[in-house]
Design a protein around this motif. Sequence first.
Motif, PDB file in Angstrom:
ATOM      1  N   VAL A   1     -46.913  58.215  -2.980  1.00 41.12           N
ATOM      2  CA  VAL A   1     -45.959  57.155  -3.497  1.00 41.12           C
ATOM      3  C   VAL A   1     -46.274  56.958  -4.856  1.00 41.12           C
ATOM      4  CG1 VAL A   1     -46.907  54.953  -3.029  1.00 41.12           C
ATOM      5  CG2 VAL A   1     -44.441  55.163  -2.919  1.00 41.12           C
TER       6      VAL A   1
ATOM      7  N   TYR B   1     -48.510  47.265  -4.327  1.00 41.65           N
ATOM      8  CA  TYR B   1     -48.254  48.235  -3.019  1.00 41.65           C
ATOM      9  C   TYR B   1     -48.500  47.255  -1.676  1.00 41.65           C
ATOM     10  CZ  TYR B   1     -48.331  52.104  -6.328  1.00 41.65           C
ATOM     11  OH  TYR B   1     -48.184  52.892  -7.383  1.00 41.65           O
TER      12      TYR B   1
ATOM     13  N   LEU C   1     -38.945  45.493   4.182  1.00 42.38           N
ATOM     14  CA  LEU C   1     -38.980  46.526   3.182  1.00 42.38           C
ATOM     15  C   LEU C   1     -37.952  46.069   2.016  1.00 42.38           C
ATOM     16  CD1 LEU C   1     -39.438  49.568   5.364  1.00 42.38           C
ATOM     17  CD2 LEU C   1     -40.952  48.962   3.782  1.00 42.38           C
TER      18      LEU C   1
ATOM     19  N   THR D   1     -39.082  45.521  -1.626  1.00 40.10           N
ATOM     20  CA  THR D   1     -38.593  46.230  -2.856  1.00 40.10           C
ATOM     21  C   THR D   1     -37.839  45.583  -3.797  1.00 40.10           C
ATOM     22  OG1 THR D   1     -38.515  48.198  -1.087  1.00 40.10           O
ATOM     23  CG2 THR D   1     -37.476  48.458  -3.298  1.00 40.10           C
TER      24      THR D   1
ATOM     25  N   PRO E   1     -43.418  49.757  -1.271  1.00 42.52           N
ATOM     26  CA  PRO E   1     -43.950  50.119   0.290  1.00 42.52           C
ATOM     27  C   PRO E   1     -44.733  51.277   0.134  1.00 42.52           C
ATOM     28  CG  PRO E   1     -41.734  49.241   0.194  1.00 42.52           C
ATOM     29  CD  PRO E   1     -42.009  49.401  -1.189  1.00 42.52           C
TER      30      PRO E   1
ATOM     31  N   CYS F   1     -38.312  53.913   8.158  1.00 42.96           N
ATOM     32  CA  CYS F   1     -39.238  54.660   7.321  1.00 42.96           C
ATOM     33  C   CYS F   1     -38.552  55.739   6.479  1.00 42.96           C
ATOM     34  CB  CYS F   1     -40.490  55.073   7.807  1.00 42.96           C
ATOM     35  SG  CYS F   1     -41.375  53.802   8.507  1.00 42.96           S
TER      36      CYS F   1
ATOM     37  N   VAL G   1     -40.878  55.597   3.223  1.00 39.45           N
ATOM     38  CA  VAL G   1     -42.335  55.212   3.321  1.00 39.45           C
ATOM     39  C   VAL G   1     -42.964  56.136   4.390  1.00 39.45           C
ATOM     40  CG1 VAL G   1     -43.629  53.141   4.092  1.00 39.45           C
ATOM     41  CG2 VAL G   1     -41.400  52.827   2.918  1.00 39.45           C
TER      42      VAL G   1
END
Length: 476
Positions: A163, A177, A224, A228, A234, A259, A264
């Motif tokens: 990520v 994170y 999420l 964000t 994430p 996800c 993610v």
Amino acid sequence: MHMTPDEFRTYGKQVVDWIADYRGGIENHPVRAKVRPGEIRAGLPAHPPDRGEPFDRLLADLDERILPGVTHWQHPDFFAYFPANATGPSILGDLLSSGLGVQGMVWATSPACTELETVVVDWLAELLGLPPGFRTDGPGGGVIQDSASSAALVAVLAALHRVSGGTVGDEGISRRYTIYVTSETHSALEKAGRITGIGARNVRVVDVDPSTLAMDPAHLAALLEADTAAGAVPALVCATIGTTSTTAIDPVAAIGEVCQAHEVWLHVDAAYAGVAAVCPELRWINEGVAEYVDSYATNPHKWLLTNHDCTVLWVTDRAPLIGALSILPEFLRNPATESGAVIDYRDWQIPLGRRFRALKLWAVLRWYGAEGLRAHIRSGIELAGGFAALVAADDRFELHEPRHFGLVCFRPKWTDERIMALLERLNESGELYLSHTRVHGRVTLRFAVGSTSTTAQHVRDAWAAITAAVAQAGPR
């Protein structure tokens, strides 16, 4: 003086005989050790010997001073925590590993150590019906770790590498994170958050369904989106197949859709229950794994007849894993590594050094075969079902539902304090060993079946001991 081969042969036979006698007579011991804190240490010399002693003395002290302080995890009346199977083939495989004394950090330090591992993790993936993307002859692959905790830590590091585009490993964590778990997720994920520098406060807790204790995908999506929007990045979501507390099963497919939409990493912790998929009728537990999962871990050292430590971690893409963990000092450079044609498992784990763990898993898979493994899993599930039926038929108890695999969660209809006192009396008796958890804040007893020597009679005897203790306590 070093032990000679002839001396090793003599004492080695004595050790094997000792182990065989111990396992054959294990029911003669109380399940849980009956010693006070510090008692074992007080019975041992305060200082090391100046001169070497005969091995016979060590074996004598093992009987007299050590064995009284051992809790017997292989006892047929051990029903606490989860199984920790240690079987003959696995013990012998571990002995062979110790005898060879291999340090398998890179392919060149012992090619067989690496290549046998690639074979057995591929075999196990096939036996569990896992997707082809987990095979080592593709972009992903499997590796034997020491524990599911290490597997989780490695997965978090790989997710951070992906990520962040690799910047975390080079520059450290400069952004916020987040990783996502539930109240039922193993504490190893919070520990991974602390170790990696993500921080415990950024381990976000997703709601669970109050009836099943499974992760709520809608709440995951909301978290999420909110994180964000607040500037967080994430990194990883952990779904569990068979939680430690009650063996709850998170909806992997629905979580995977969330996800995928948010890009993610999805890690599946199937430490205890994943091996149940060796039975074709139980492969439903892995619904969604092929489509959505980035990493998956399960422990043969729990329920699959392989002694500790042996966790298998698979990834669909090894590049982020290696990118996060690979450092190549000059002393490790060699032609095979430079060629890129081999796997160096030191790049797939935290430590540099590696034991030849594949030997014991290989021994188990060859000795039992698929049918033998399935018979063991099915036996544990059947025995647990019999115990659950006894609980359900007694109106003095509550049975936690839904129930999965070889675990039964139940409680007398008492206060938490009385239940904890009952648990201690039962465990102190030496007749059996149980552990506990909390479900919706209430103390609940856990009865986990999985020992290779547990029979239906042991289960009935355990229930008789429990109900006798309840009756003796009387109503209040």
